[in-house]
Each structure stands twice: as C-alpha cells, then as structure tokens.
Design an enzyme around this catalytic site. Structure first.
Site, PDB file in Angstrom:
ATOM      1  N   ARG A 239       4.188   8.198  31.358  1.00 28.79           N
ATOM      2  CA  ARG A 239       4.454   8.012  29.764  1.00 28.79           C
ATOM      3  C   ARG A 239       5.933   7.191  29.688  1.00 28.79           C
ATOM      4  NH1 ARG A 239       0.429   8.861  28.243  1.00 28.79           N
ATOM      5  NH2 ARG A 239      -0.337  10.441  26.637  1.00 28.79           N
ATOM      6  N   GLU A 268       5.618   2.444  21.026  1.00 29.28           N
ATOM      7  CA  GLU A 268       4.473   1.992  21.066  1.00 29.28           C
ATOM      8  C   GLU A 268       3.562   1.673  19.801  1.00 29.28           C
ATOM      9  OE1 GLU A 268       1.885   4.047  24.092  1.00 29.28           O
ATOM     10  OE2 GLU A 268       3.290   3.726  25.681  1.00 29.28           O
ATOM     11  N   HIS A 290      -0.503   0.177  27.387  1.00 30.40           N
ATOM     12  CA  HIS A 290      -1.160   1.299  27.626  1.00 30.40           C
ATOM     13  C   HIS A 290      -2.529   1.381  27.740  1.00 30.40           C
ATOM     14  CE1 HIS A 290      -0.251   5.930  26.013  1.00 30.40           C
ATOM     15  NE2 HIS A 290      -1.491   5.937  27.117  1.00 30.40           N
TER      16      HIS A 290
END
Ligand SMILES: NC(=O)c1ccc[n+]([C@@H]2O[C@H](COP(=O)([O-])OP(=O)(O)OC[C@H]3O[C@@H](n4cnc5c(N)ncnc54)[C@H](O)[C@@H]3O)[C@@H](O)[C@H]2O)c1
Ligand SMILES: O=C(O)[C@H](O)COP(=O)(O)O
Length: 602
Positions: A239, A268, A290
């Site tokens: 993360r 993000e 991601h």
C-alpha cells in the site's frame, strides 16, 4: 406473472471491471448492471435501486453514497483491501461488507518479483530506450538476483509467497515481522530477524508486505533509507503510505538508494505535482498503476469468491468473508455481548502489551483460555473464541473479517492455537459470576498440539499447521524486549460486572481496570518517587493522566522479587489523553522510573 417476477429481481450494480466468471453466478437470479465510468454524483443518483454493489479499489464507497443506498444489503470488494469502503457507516446501516482475502495473493507476489527483476535488469528503461531507436548496452547493465539478500517486511500471505519464489531464484531471505509464524518462515527458508533495522542494513532488495496501519505508516522514511546500502533497491506492492515518497525521491537523487519498483501510491491515480507523481516520474523507478492483483486468474478468483458471497447474502445466508459480520447472533446478544467485548479486549491487550514491551519475550501463539463460573455452562463458546482471535489480530491487521464462521480458519492460517477449558469452581467468593483467564504458553510439544488438551471438556481448536518438529509453537523473540524470560508466564484475567468488562490480572500483577481508551502500562519497583517521575515526564510531554491504578503482585507471586532485588514490583496503569510518542514511552524507562512501559489502545 413471469414478467413481474423478472422486474422484481434484486439488482446488482458493478461500476468497475470485475471478471465475468463470478458475474455468471449472479445472472440467473439477479439483474446485473455493469456500469463503468460513473462519477460519484451519477453513482449516488442510481444507487437507491440496488441491493448489492460490487467494486474493486477505484470506487469510493463513502458515507454519502451509502446514505443514498436505500435497498443496499451488501458491498462486495473483489479483492483484499477495503480502504475505499466506509465500513463503519456500512455497519451502522446494517450493510454487510465482504471481500476476498486470498484470491489475489499469488498475483501480488508474482508482480513483486516482476518489479524486482525489472529494477535489477533495467527492463522498463531498456524497453523505452530501444523503442526510441537507441542501442544502449553498457548503460543498461543490471545485477542478478541470485545470491542477493531479499529483506521482507511482513511475512503474511503475500510475503511468504514472494519468499518461496525468491528462494527458487537462489536469493538469501531475511524478514522482519514480529507476529510471523516461525514454522512457516523456516519452511520457506526465511530467517526472521528481531528488528526492522537489522534487515534494512543487510538488504540488497527490500520488499514491503504489511497492511497499512498505524505501525506501518511511513515505516520506511529518511532514517530507514539512510541506513540501507547505496546499492539497495526497494519494492512496494502493498500500500502507498508505508514509504515516505519524498524521502525515497531524495535518496534516489542522492544515489543513496539505487532503484525502486512501486505499484501503490499515496494518491491513486496520482495527483499532479504530488509526491506520488514525482516518484513515478523518477528515472530510477519502475512504476505500475496498482496492477498487483491484475491478472486474469486473480480476477477470476476474487470475482467468483465475492459473487458467491453476494448470492449467499441475498439468499439470507451468512457469507464466509464478511468484514463486518457480527460475532454473535441476535438471540445470544444479551448474555454474551459483554464477554465478547471482554475477550476482544483481552486479545488486543495481549498483542499490544506483550509485543510492544521493551525486550519482552515473543508474541506467542499457543493460548489456554479458561471460562470459570456461570460461563462454564454455555452451550457454545464459538463467539468467545472468535472474539479472542479478533482481539489478538486487530492490532496487526487492517481487515478483520473474523466472525463465528471463519475464526477457526483464520486462527489456523496465523498459526494460533487456542485450547478452551471450563471450570465451575472459583467464583463463589467473588462479586461476579464468571471470569476468564488467558494464558499464553511459551512452547508446546507437537504431539500435544495434535492431540489437544486431554481431559478438557471442550473441543480443542488445534490448527495442525502449528505443530513443528521442535514443538515450538512460539513466534520469534520480540526485538524490543529483554527482561522477561522465554518461560515467564503471560497471563491476563478478566470479568464482567454490570455489563462492563474489567481486567483483574495482568502478568504477575492483580488490580482492576477497565480495558478502554489509551493506556500506559508501566512495570516498576514499588518504591517512592516512581509515580512522580512518570507523572512529571508525561506532564512535560503534554499528556493528560485521566486515571491511574497501581496493581501489586498477585497473591501467587507475593514474596517473590523476580529480579534478585529486595524491592517488590508493581504495575502502574495510567489512562491517558494526548499523544504518547515512542520517545516519551522510552523516556519512562529509567532507574528512577519504570522497568518497562507499554502503550495500548483498547
Ligand atoms: N498491489 C496489490 O494489488 C495488492 C494485492 C494484494 C495485496 N496487497 C496488499 O499486500 C499487503 C499484504 O497482504 P497479505 O494478504 O499478505 O496480508 P497478511 O495479513 O496475510 O500479512 C501481513 C503481514 O504483515 C505483518 N505485520 C503487521 N504489522 C507489522 C509491522 N508493524 N511490522 C512488520 N510486519 C507487520 C503481519 O504479522 C502479517 O504477517 C496488504 O497491504 C494488501 O492490501 C496489494
Ligand atoms: O486490495 C487488493 O485486493 C489489491 O490492492 C487489488 O486492488 P484492485 O482490485 O483494485 O486491483
């Protein structure tokens, strides 16, 4: 009639790309609406029609959206992290949140290896260069993984999978995870080291696989980066927020870190001019948007996993991975709720107190729990077992999908062994009808582990995976600790009075306190000046003391000094308000003050 039945079929909204394999399970019974590209306003406008919402990490399931979702029964996260879902609001509205805790582990681990190899061999840079018509061979010379040290922070499901793959590449494996299962680490050829600092200095590659929680936020910052080799490379597929992005950019610029492979960011998609966008733009960084879970296989797994759960919930059954499912059923609420709270607090107190202790022993994984008095008459202790598992893991995990359905499985996965016993004795002379004792054991023979505790009237929940050749059921020694020995007893005892949970024994000390709020627990010699020293230091740090209890040695221990010192010890339990920094906590430990100090939030 047939048309009516069709019209009233429950509706499911899917605003992101979710694999069709799971959706096929829904389409027979429900109306499935795949609507990509909705903005928050549009989502809010239509959500009122739906009974289920299936998302990945992009849709922000806010309190506002949930408030508009008049029919919603379930939010399903096709993946692990529920950081984009306001679980608290969902719970308060009676909306179940489910996820898929294991479906994308392999994908995340393989992506970590892909980034490691890309960073080692300059794959992204080289590809860009050759497409630009260049033929740069010497600038793009890389390094090999074989023989290099891979340091892993967080040896859970993804971390262990990375370790197993890296082992095949001939890498030397070290890890830092105060709560890891020692047997699983050994089986994956990983050496667990006692502190983050120990692995940082040795790392050729550092990879992060913890949840983003208070103890991991910003864990790799300026000082940590400065302690690493200038040839080291850093990987993050966990993360954003665990690495200080600005500090990493600085270290890459200064040449004190050689490169990084990053999949996750603090914002993000990254906002323009943010620390995330500067990191992504850095020439020594291989960045991916991601993509850790973005494989066909992982998406099939998570899609099937959550769609099956949506079917269960819409059919009135319990899902297997509910993030916010209740531990107790409504009919058990009145009798069990206070004890469920007590067990959860005892478990959380255990993890925080014993793993945070200065030079304490380890976070143990074999527990004996005894229910004494009226509690011994219960038909089932499943909710209490689940509450204990939840409490033990809550300080170290972001997702707490622990309930009566899955508690045994979660305990087994984490190598936690809990033996339950009942006793009808002991409470006659007490002002309450039941009490509970939790003892953590230092070790346990493998044959015992397999057989359970003979004579126990309760079924013993024994995860087979914890039995090791050496019989060690213990995790590795905690880095921060030195005063307690491996064999020292770790005991927590509690009871409920007036529906309120109380702790009545901690370690070798007796004293009643309510396990709630922020508590500083100091072990000190029971002599003049200790309270003053601690109070003074906390006062200077702007920490307000709301209450204080002194817990003397328990009757069983009275007469013993434990330190070869004539002075007896006591525990000082302080309920505090205001931030107790690590420096303040450490400052309490001094010859004039405490021997140990732990900070727990309950
Ligand atoms: N990039 C992606 O697409 C992607 C995909 C899957 C998972 N993830 C992320 O990967 C991470 C790991 O997932 P997992 O399934 O392996 O979780 P897990 O719960 O199985 O493992 C996490 C491990 O971290 C350890 N840990 C907790 N606090 C720690 C601390 N302060 N210091 C060191 N270790 C600590 C725990 O003991 C545990 O062993 C999570 O953040 C998850 O959200 C990302
Ligand atoms: O938490 C997860 O499961 C991963 O971070 C994957 O997120 P995604 O489903 O948006 O790819």
């Amino acid at each position: 009639m047939a048309i009516e039945a069709y019209i009233t079929r429950p509706k499911i909204l899917i605003p992101e790309k979710v694999s069709p394999d799971g959706l096929a399970l829904l389409k027979e019974q429900f109306e499935v609406d795949e609507r990509k590209g909705l903005n928050p306003e549009q989502l809010k406008e239509i959500i009122g029609q739906y009974e289920a919402l299936i998302v990945r990490s992009e849709t922000k399931v806010t309190a506002e959206l949930l408030g508009a979702a008049k029919k919603l029964k379930v939010v399903a996260r096709a993946g692990v992290g529920v950081d984009n879902v306001d679980v608290k609001t969902a719970t308060s509205l009676g909306i179940i949140v489910v996820n898929s805790p294991s479906g994308n582990i392999n994908a995340a681990a393989e992506h970590t290896i892909a980034l490691m190899m890309s960073v080692a061999r300059n794959v992204a840079d080289a590809s860009h260069s050759i497409k630009a018509g260049k033929w740069e061979r010497s600038r793009l010379t890389g390094i090999e993984a074989k023989g290099k040290t891979l340091a892993i922070v967080g040896l859970g499901k993804v971390g262990l999978t990375v370790a197993r793959i890296a082992n095949g590449l001939g890498m030397r494996l070290i890890a830092y995870d105060p709560y890891a299962n020692q047997n699983l680490a050994a089986a994956a050829s990983v050496t667990l080291l006692p502190s983050l600092a120990d692995i940082l200095t040795q790392a050729d590659f550092l990879t992060l696989h913890t949840p983003l929680i208070a103890s991991t936020k910003g864990m790799i910052s300026k000082a940590e980066l400065a302690s690493m080799k200038p040839t080291a490379r850093i990987l993050n597929v966990a993360r954003g927020g665990m690495i200080d992005e600005d500090a990493l950019v600085e270290a890459l610029d200064a040449g004190t870190i050689a490169g990084a492979g990053i999949d996750v960011f603090t914002s993000e998609p990254p906002e323009a001019d943010s620390s995330a966008s500067r990191l992504i733009a850095h020439p020594k960084v291989v960045a991916t948007p991601h993509l850790g879970a973005s494989t066909k296989e992982a998406q099939e797994n998570v899609s099937i996993d959550v769609c099956e759960q949506v079917v269960s919930i819409l059919s009135g059954e319990l899902p297997r991975s509910a993030v916010n499912a209740p531990i107790i059923l409504p009919e058990e609420y009145r009798t069990l709720q206070p004890f469920v709270t007590l067990l959860e607090k005892m478990g959380s107190l255990y993890t925080q107190h014993y793993s945070g202790k200065v030079n304490a022993t380890s976070f143990r994984t074999t527990f004996d729990i005894t229910y004494e008095g009226a509690l011994a008459e219960l038909n089932t202790t499943k909710p209490l077992f689940a509450a204990l598992v939840k409490g033990l893991l809550s300080p170290i995990s972001e997702i707490l999908n622990i309930n009566i359905v899955n508690a045994e499985l979660v305990a087994k996965e984490r190598g936690i062994l809990i033996n339950e016993q009942r006793s009808r004795e002991n409470v006659d002379d007490k002002p309450y009808s039941s009490f509970i004792t939790l003892r953590a054991r230092a070790s346990r023979s493998s044959s015992q582990a397999r057989q359970g505790r003979s004579g126990s009237p309760l079924s013993t929940r024994v995860p087979q995976t914890t039995a090791s050749a050496t019989g060690q059921a213990q995790l590795h020694p905690n880095p921060q600790s030195a005063t307690s020995s491996e064999s020292s007893e770790q005991v927590i005892q509690g009871f409920v009075s007036g529906n309120k949970p109380f702790i009545s024994r901690l370690d070798r000390f007796k004293g009643e306190f309510v396990p709630q709020g922020t508590l500083l627990i100091c072990r000190n010699f029971d002599s003049v000046g200790k309270i003053g020293y601690v109070g003074n230091l906390l006062g200077k740090a702007g920490v307000n003391i709301k209450f204080m209890n002194v817990a003397p040695l328990h009757d069983d221990e009275a007469g013993e000094t434990h330190n070869g010192n004539e002075s007896k010890e006591a525990l000082m339990i302080l309920g505090v308000e205001g931030e107790v920094t690590e420096d303040v906590r450490k400052g309490l430990i001094s010859p004039e003050g405490a021997l140990e100090a732990s900070l727990v939030v309950l």
